[in-house]
Design a protein around this motif. Structure first.
Motif, short mmCIF file in Angstrom:
data_model
loop_
_atom_site.label_atom_id
_atom_site.label_comp_id
_atom_site.label_asym_id
_atom_site.label_seq_id
_atom_site.Cartn_x
_atom_site.Cartn_y
_atom_site.Cartn_z
N LEU A 129 -6.95 4.33 4.86
CA LEU A 129 -6.66 3.43 3.74
C LEU A 129 -6.15 2.09 4.25
CD1 LEU A 129 -6.25 6.28 2.00
CD2 LEU A 129 -5.27 4.64 0.45
N TYR A 188 -3.03 5.07 -10.64
CA TYR A 188 -3.31 6.42 -11.10
C TYR A 188 -3.99 6.39 -12.48
CZ TYR A 188 -2.49 11.31 -12.43
OH TYR A 188 -2.65 12.62 -12.83
N TYR A 196 -2.07 0.70 -14.00
CA TYR A 196 -1.68 1.00 -12.61
C TYR A 196 -2.69 1.96 -11.99
CZ TYR A 196 0.58 5.16 -14.67
OH TYR A 196 0.85 6.31 -15.34
N HIS A 215 -6.35 -4.24 -3.54
CA HIS A 215 -5.70 -5.23 -2.68
C HIS A 215 -6.60 -6.42 -2.42
CE1 HIS A 215 -2.58 -2.24 -1.84
NE2 HIS A 215 -1.87 -3.28 -1.47
N ALA A 216 -7.90 -6.12 -2.18
CA ALA A 216 -8.86 -7.21 -1.91
C ALA A 216 -9.02 -8.09 -3.15
CB ALA A 216 -10.20 -6.62 -1.49
N LEU A 235 -11.12 -5.09 4.14
CA LEU A 235 -11.49 -5.82 2.92
C LEU A 235 -10.73 -7.15 2.81
CD1 LEU A 235 -11.77 -3.00 0.25
CD2 LEU A 235 -13.59 -4.47 1.03
N LEU A 236 -9.48 -7.15 3.29
CA LEU A 236 -8.68 -8.38 3.21
C LEU A 236 -9.22 -9.45 4.15
CD1 LEU A 236 -5.01 -7.06 2.95
CD2 LEU A 236 -6.43 -7.96 1.13
N HIS A 262 1.31 6.75 -6.70
CA HIS A 262 0.13 7.55 -7.05
C HIS A 262 0.36 9.03 -6.77
CE1 HIS A 262 -4.26 7.28 -7.93
NE2 HIS A 262 -4.16 8.54 -7.57
N THR A 292 -7.74 5.62 -12.19
CA THR A 292 -8.57 6.77 -11.77
C THR A 292 -8.74 7.78 -12.93
OG1 THR A 292 -6.62 7.90 -10.90
CG2 THR A 292 -7.93 6.66 -9.33
N GLN A 293 -7.63 8.02 -13.64
CA GLN A 293 -7.69 9.00 -14.74
C GLN A 293 -8.57 8.50 -15.89
OE1 GLN A 293 -6.42 12.22 -14.41
NE2 GLN A 293 -6.29 11.34 -12.38
N GLU A 344 -6.88 -8.54 -5.50
CA GLU A 344 -5.63 -9.28 -5.69
C GLU A 344 -5.60 -10.49 -4.76
OE1 GLU A 344 -2.10 -6.98 -4.84
OE2 GLU A 344 -0.81 -8.74 -5.15
N MET A 402 -19.07 6.23 -0.49
CA MET A 402 -18.41 6.86 0.64
C MET A 402 -17.13 7.57 0.20
SD MET A 402 -17.02 4.75 3.84
CE MET A 402 -15.70 5.31 4.85
N TYR A 403 -16.33 6.86 -0.62
CA TYR A 403 -15.09 7.46 -1.06
C TYR A 403 -15.18 8.01 -2.48
CZ TYR A 403 -12.70 5.62 2.98
OH TYR A 403 -12.30 5.36 4.25
N LEU A 433 0.84 -1.20 0.00
CA LEU A 433 0.00 0.00 0.00
C LEU A 433 0.87 1.25 0.00
CD1 LEU A 433 -2.99 0.84 0.07
CD2 LEU A 433 -2.87 0.85 2.55
N PHE A 478 -6.84 11.77 -0.52
CA PHE A 478 -6.71 10.34 -0.26
C PHE A 478 -7.52 9.84 0.94
CE2 PHE A 478 -3.25 11.48 -2.91
CZ PHE A 478 -2.93 10.35 -3.63
N TYR A 490 -7.41 1.73 -3.71
CA TYR A 490 -6.35 0.80 -3.30
C TYR A 490 -6.83 -0.33 -2.38
CZ TYR A 490 -3.20 3.60 -5.97
OH TYR A 490 -2.60 4.23 -7.02
N PRO A 491 -7.69 -0.06 -1.39
CA PRO A 491 -8.21 -1.19 -0.61
C PRO A 491 -8.91 -2.22 -1.51
CG PRO A 491 -8.67 0.84 0.54
CD PRO A 491 -8.13 1.22 -0.80
N THR A 505 -8.23 -1.30 3.86
CA THR A 505 -7.58 -2.44 3.18
C THR A 505 -7.64 -3.68 4.06
OG1 THR A 505 -6.09 -0.87 2.14
CG2 THR A 505 -5.47 -3.17 1.99
N GLU A 545 -8.70 7.69 -4.35
CA GLU A 545 -7.62 6.77 -3.99
C GLU A 545 -7.97 5.97 -2.74
OE1 GLU A 545 -7.48 9.97 -4.63
OE2 GLU A 545 -6.29 10.11 -6.44
N GLY A 546 -8.71 6.61 -1.85
CA GLY A 546 -9.11 5.95 -0.61
C GLY A 546 -9.98 4.73 -0.84
#
Lengths: 286, 119
Positions: free
Chosen positions: A67, B33, B31, B59-60, A74-75, A33, B36-37, B62, B1-2, A26, A59, B55-56, A71, B51-52
């Motif tokens: 974050l 960024y 990747y 990761h989930a 969610l994991l 980013h 999002t773009q 993945e 929310m985000y 992360l 962010f 990424y979570p 994460t 971004e908030g």
């Protein structure tokens, strides 16, 4: 497009770490980013540090650590569902096994021990530990997490005690008495006093506390309903008498030179001893 | 929310996985960024993945085996590229189908007549 220098890169990474993001993956994602945002969006001649402070709130809502928390949430979400399903299945299976085992025990049918053991083991070593983990995760207040987990831990000890008692294994009484005592004298007051001040749960807390105290108190009282002291003493002396008479008979049988007449007398004596024993047992039953 | 788009967050909450999986299914390797773009450009800024939330979710996905990753060094920093796996492709199809069905149900439920587009 502006290039990020090594010093600026280190600054961003250190700031990410300082803000509580500890998952390395992360950290790298965020670093890349943020660098991309700065490289593509920073106005000409704008100060790097000023712009960094300006874009960072994109962010998160309150802090960057969100974050990390999100994460992690969610994991573990997948495991959470698996745990809840295991909880449901073990709960139902242990209840069924215990009821079946108890019915078989009452009817003196074979297989009672196995079902009771399996039910007890599933309940106290799988169901209750899972409940502790889930309560720790679900409850919002720290005090509730600890109090409810303590309750399940005490329940684990008590149920292992009951299981040991049913199976006639050692240390059963110690486990049961310590579990029930901790429940009645420590857990119920703790549960009551930590929750009663909250208006929204006051009524339920009072009802639950009274029910728990009544059930725990009843079980606690049952420990004193065993055999009386007099019966225990008489049983002890009977056992001693039996042991000494058996020893005597063994000695008699070992004498090769003893006459048949004497031997008959000893057999008669043995018979009399046995009748005496039966007489004592009858008196005790009365 | 985000997600802070022109649409309310309640409206598109829960579609983030569908968006990411489908985007990677169509575009291949991307990747963070870039994701999002691309979403921002494709929707003319109506949906902006923050971004908030990104990424979570990445990761989930993945961890669930729906995305695979490759790392590349851009100078001193590491860039993580995401690609969709076979399992992810299957999930993307399921999620899109589910979403289409959801839209049909909502149309029926809210009695919405399809409007003639200006385009």
């Amino acid at each position: 497009m502006r290039n990020i220098s090594d010093d600026e890169l280190d600054f961003i990474l250190n700031d990410i770490k300082a803000n509580g993001v500890v998952i390395e993956d992360l950290q790298n994602n965020l670093l890349d980013h943020i660098c991309c945002v700065i490289e593509n969006e920073i106005p000409l001649n704008e100060d790097f540090y000023k712009f960094y402070k300006q874009i960072l709130p994109r962010f998160f809502k309150k802090e960057l650590k969100e974050l990390q928390v999100e994460t992690e949430k969610l994991l573990t979400f997948k495991n959470y569902y698996a745990m809840r399903n295991t909880l449901k299945i073990t709960g139902i299976v242990s209840a069924l096994f215990t009821i079946l085992g108890a019915s078989l025990k009452v009817l003196h049918y074979p297989g009672a021990g196995i079902f009771i053991q399996l039910g007890g083991i599933l309940f106290s070593l799988v169901f209750l530990p899972l409940m502790i983990v889930l309560k720790f995760k679900d409850e919002e207040k720290k005090v509730d997490k600890f109090v409810l987990s303590l309750g399940f831990l005490i329940a684990m000890i008590s149920f292992i005690g009951v299981l040991f008692k049913l199976m006639h294994w050692p240390w059963a009484s110690v486990l049961m008495i310590s579990g029930i005592s901790a429940f009645v004298f420590a857990y119920v007051p703790l549960y009551y006093f930590t929750r009663v001040r909250r208006e929204e749960i006051r009524f339920n807390t009072t009802i639950n506390s009274v029910l728990m105290m009544a059930c725990g108190g009843l079980i606690f009282a049952m420990f004193n309903l065993g055999y009386g002291q007099k019966i225990t003493n008489e049983e002890h002396s009977l056992t001693k008498l039996k042991e000494s008479s058996e020893h005597l008979i063994d000695e008699i049988n070992s004498f090769d030179t003893i006459s048949t007449v004497n031997k008959n007398q000893f057999v008669k004596l043995k018979q009399e001893l046995y009748e005496f024993k039966v007489e004592i047992q009858k008196t005790n039953k009365k | 929310m985000y997600i802070c788009p022109m649409y309310t967050s309640e409206l598109i909450k829960g579609t983030l996985k569908t968006i990411i999986l489908n985007l990677l299914k169509e575009r291949g390797r991307m990747y963070g960024y870039e994701i999002t773009q691309t979403v921002k450009d494709m929707t003319a800024g109506k949906i902006q993945i923050t971004e908030g939330a990104l990424y979570p979710t990445l990761h989930a996905l993945e961890k669930n085996g729906e995305l695979a990753t490759e790392e590349e060094y851009i100078g001193k920093r590491v860039r993580k590229y995401y690609t969709i796996t076979e399992q992810g492709t299957q999930t993307a199809t399921e999620k899109v189908n589910e979403f289409v069905d959801f839209i049909r149900t909502m149309k029926f439920l809210l009695d919405i007549e399809p409007r003639v587009s200006n385009a």
